[in-house]
Design a protein around this motif. Structure first.
Motif, short mmCIF file in Angstrom:
data_model
loop_
_atom_site.label_atom_id
_atom_site.label_comp_id
_atom_site.label_asym_id
_atom_site.label_seq_id
_atom_site.Cartn_x
_atom_site.Cartn_y
_atom_site.Cartn_z
N ILE A 1 -69.79 -1.29 -63.83
CA ILE A 1 -69.26 0.03 -64.08
C ILE A 1 -70.56 0.86 -63.91
O ILE A 1 -70.42 2.19 -63.15
CB ILE A 1 -68.81 0.01 -65.65
CG1 ILE A 1 -67.49 -0.67 -65.83
CG2 ILE A 1 -68.41 1.57 -65.79
CD1 ILE A 1 -67.19 -0.91 -67.10
N GLU A 2 -71.72 0.34 -64.45
CA GLU A 2 -73.02 1.51 -64.51
C GLU A 2 -73.18 1.55 -62.65
O GLU A 2 -73.19 2.49 -62.39
CB GLU A 2 -74.01 0.47 -64.99
CG GLU A 2 -73.87 0.51 -66.45
CD GLU A 2 -75.00 -0.20 -66.97
OE1 GLU A 2 -75.61 -0.84 -66.35
OE2 GLU A 2 -74.99 -0.11 -68.52
N SER A 3 -73.02 0.47 -62.13
CA SER A 3 -73.17 0.48 -60.61
C SER A 3 -72.25 1.35 -59.85
O SER A 3 -72.60 2.51 -58.85
CB SER A 3 -73.34 -0.81 -59.91
OG SER A 3 -73.46 -0.91 -58.53
N ALA A 4 -71.11 1.24 -60.22
CA ALA A 4 -70.05 1.89 -59.64
C ALA A 4 -70.21 3.62 -59.99
O ALA A 4 -70.01 4.65 -59.12
CB ALA A 4 -68.58 1.78 -60.01
N LEU A 5 -70.62 4.06 -61.31
CA LEU A 5 -70.90 5.23 -61.50
C LEU A 5 -71.75 5.72 -60.82
O LEU A 5 -71.97 7.08 -60.48
CB LEU A 5 -71.07 5.39 -63.22
CG LEU A 5 -70.05 5.21 -64.09
CD1 LEU A 5 -70.37 5.13 -65.77
CD2 LEU A 5 -68.69 5.93 -63.70
N ASP B 1 -72.73 5.04 -57.96
CA ASP B 1 -72.14 5.41 -56.59
C ASP B 1 -71.01 6.70 -56.50
O ASP B 1 -70.57 6.92 -55.44
CB ASP B 1 -71.39 4.17 -56.16
CG ASP B 1 -72.40 3.21 -55.67
OD1 ASP B 1 -73.55 3.41 -55.44
OD2 ASP B 1 -72.18 1.95 -55.46
N GLY B 2 -71.05 7.27 -57.58
CA GLY B 2 -70.03 8.22 -57.71
C GLY B 2 -68.56 8.15 -58.29
O GLY B 2 -67.89 9.06 -57.76
N VAL B 3 -68.25 6.93 -58.49
CA VAL B 3 -66.77 6.71 -58.85
C VAL B 3 -66.72 7.09 -60.33
O VAL B 3 -67.40 6.99 -61.38
CB VAL B 3 -66.74 4.90 -59.03
CG1 VAL B 3 -65.49 4.81 -59.51
CG2 VAL B 3 -66.90 4.61 -57.64
N PRO B 4 -65.72 8.19 -60.53
CA PRO B 4 -65.30 8.63 -61.79
C PRO B 4 -64.93 7.25 -62.69
O PRO B 4 -64.17 6.54 -62.23
CB PRO B 4 -64.11 9.32 -61.68
CG PRO B 4 -64.09 9.43 -59.87
CD PRO B 4 -64.74 8.33 -59.57
N LEU B 5 -65.46 7.47 -64.05
CA LEU B 5 -65.18 6.52 -65.13
C LEU B 5 -63.58 6.27 -65.21
O LEU B 5 -63.28 5.18 -65.43
CB LEU B 5 -65.84 6.95 -66.34
CG LEU B 5 -65.69 5.77 -67.46
CD1 LEU B 5 -66.29 4.40 -67.14
CD2 LEU B 5 -66.15 6.36 -68.83
N LYS B 6 -62.94 7.21 -65.13
CA LYS B 6 -61.43 7.00 -65.50
C LYS B 6 -60.87 6.08 -64.21
O LYS B 6 -59.77 5.51 -64.35
CB LYS B 6 -60.87 8.23 -65.28
CG LYS B 6 -60.74 9.17 -64.21
CD LYS B 6 -60.09 10.51 -64.28
CE LYS B 6 -59.98 11.34 -63.12
NZ LYS B 6 -59.45 12.69 -63.21
N ALA B 7 -61.49 6.16 -62.92
CA ALA B 7 -61.04 5.28 -62.05
C ALA B 7 -61.25 3.90 -62.26
O ALA B 7 -60.29 2.95 -61.57
CB ALA B 7 -61.37 5.38 -60.62
N ILE B 8 -61.99 3.52 -63.41
CA ILE B 8 -62.34 2.11 -63.72
C ILE B 8 -61.65 1.77 -64.97
O ILE B 8 -60.99 0.76 -64.99
CB ILE B 8 -63.82 1.86 -63.54
CG1 ILE B 8 -64.64 2.29 -62.35
CG2 ILE B 8 -64.20 0.45 -64.32
CD1 ILE B 8 -66.15 2.19 -62.75
N THR B 9 -61.75 2.76 -65.91
CA THR B 9 -61.04 2.28 -67.08
C THR B 9 -59.58 2.36 -67.13
O THR B 9 -58.92 1.53 -67.85
CB THR B 9 -61.38 3.41 -68.49
OG1 THR B 9 -61.09 4.77 -67.72
CG2 THR B 9 -62.85 3.47 -68.50
#
Length: 329
Positions: free
Chosen positions: A265-269, A271-279
């Motif tokens: 998650i930290e790595s994706a964030l 890279d600009g990925v919104p947290l809601k796209a993961i949660t």
């Protein structure tokens, strides 16, 4: 042939790389699949964005949508170059958009075309090329028509078929209704495997319990593919692994899975990925445990807020209890 009897279905809008990286922490032994990616998206769009995946996902299969052999061959080459373990051709999706592109379930009416597509892909790549299909479409749903489709495509060198044990209605039903209304017929898939023992036959559709999956395997099938049941309650996969794999290595507990997912998650964030796209992919992690509703509520209401980060998941997980409680569940 593919490497495991347990497969996680390609699911549009759900089985993206964030979901796959998460669920791999729960099921080390399953074969993962991408969402369906069209040849046009790869050949004329942002191929890197569509093909990107985390190394932890292996074995992972790229599912393609298309009906032009040359385009499919080029798209398959891109997938192999990216490191996918196999390429799967979608001959099962019944959506109107897919039909307009002349691919998905409507291809079952054109087995010779599918055979040509598979042949072109097999000539282009060294990894396995597989096909996912239905029992039939519309009124073209006799067992004889299914066998003709399978035999024609197998003649092009395809050795693995994932069969959704329902037919598809191309008109009158939504994709969701096509997953629920046409009746399941596992017997037909079992018969297909018995009569085509040289092929690898994996069954899909309506499988939600480990005993159900094991029962289908006991009838001679080579594997089972789990879809929305695994998305909505991913912890069910620990029981699936225990039932289907000789040496399962299940996750210790749900809190441990969450802790292991935080670096991703930290790595994706970053890279600009919104947290809601993961949660959105982890809402079902604690299903069935006290506090699961509060876990979902916190993530759903707060993941979109500016500055939200991995600590939000830890905060939400506190509502579920200590790791020991999850371990005992």
């Amino acid at each position: 042939m593919l490497s495991s009897p347990l497969h996680l279905a390609p699911m549009m809008d759900w089985s993206d790389r964030h979901w796959r990286a998460f669920v791999r922490l729960i099921t080390p032994g399953a074969v993962l699949y991408t969402e369906m990616v069209t040849t046009g998206a790869l050949l004329h769009g942002d191929a890197e964005r569509h093909l990107r995946f985390d190394a932890s996902e292996h074995p992972v299969v790229l599912q393609l949508g298309g009906s032009e052999p040359g385009d499919l061959a080029r798209a398959a080459r891109l997938g192999e170059a990216q490191g996918y373990n196999a390429i799967n051709l979608n001959c099962g999706c019944p959506s109107d958009r897919v039909q307009r592109g002349r691919f998905g379930a409507c291809l079952m009416k054109e087995p010779e075309l599918v055979a040509g597509c598979v042949r072109a892909m097999r000539d282009a790549v060294s990894v396995p090329v597989t096909v996912k299909c239905r029992l039939g479409v519309d009124d073209h749903d006799s067992y004889g028509e299914l066998v003709r489709f399978i035999d024609t495509v197998a003649g092009s060198g395809c050795a693995t078929f994932i069969v959704h044990a329902r037919k598809a209605w191309l008109q009158g039903l939504s994709p969701k209704e096509n997953r629920e209304i046409p009746p399941l017929d596992y017997d037909r898939v079992v018969r297909l495997k018995a009569e085509r023992s040289d092929l690898e036959v994996i069954v899909n559709g309506g499988i939600a319990r480990a005993d159900q999956a094991a029962g289908l395997m006991d009838r001679g099938l080579d594997g089972v593919m789990i879809g929305r049941a695994a998305y909505q309650d991913p912890w069910c996969l620990t029981a699936m692994e225990g039932a289907l794999l000789a040496a399962p290595t299940p996750a210790d507990d749900r809190h441990a899975v969450l802790a292991a997912y935080l670096p991703y998650i930290e790595s994706a964030l970053q890279d600009g990925v919104p947290l809601k796209a993961i949660t959105r992919h982890v809402l079902g992690l604690f299903n069935g445990l006290p506090g699961a509703r509060r876990w979902r509520q916190i993530l759903s209401e707060q993941a979109h807020r500016p500055g939200a980060g991995p600590e939000l998941l830890l905060q939400a997980a506190c509502a579920v209890g200590e790791p020991s409680a999850a371990r005992a569940a």
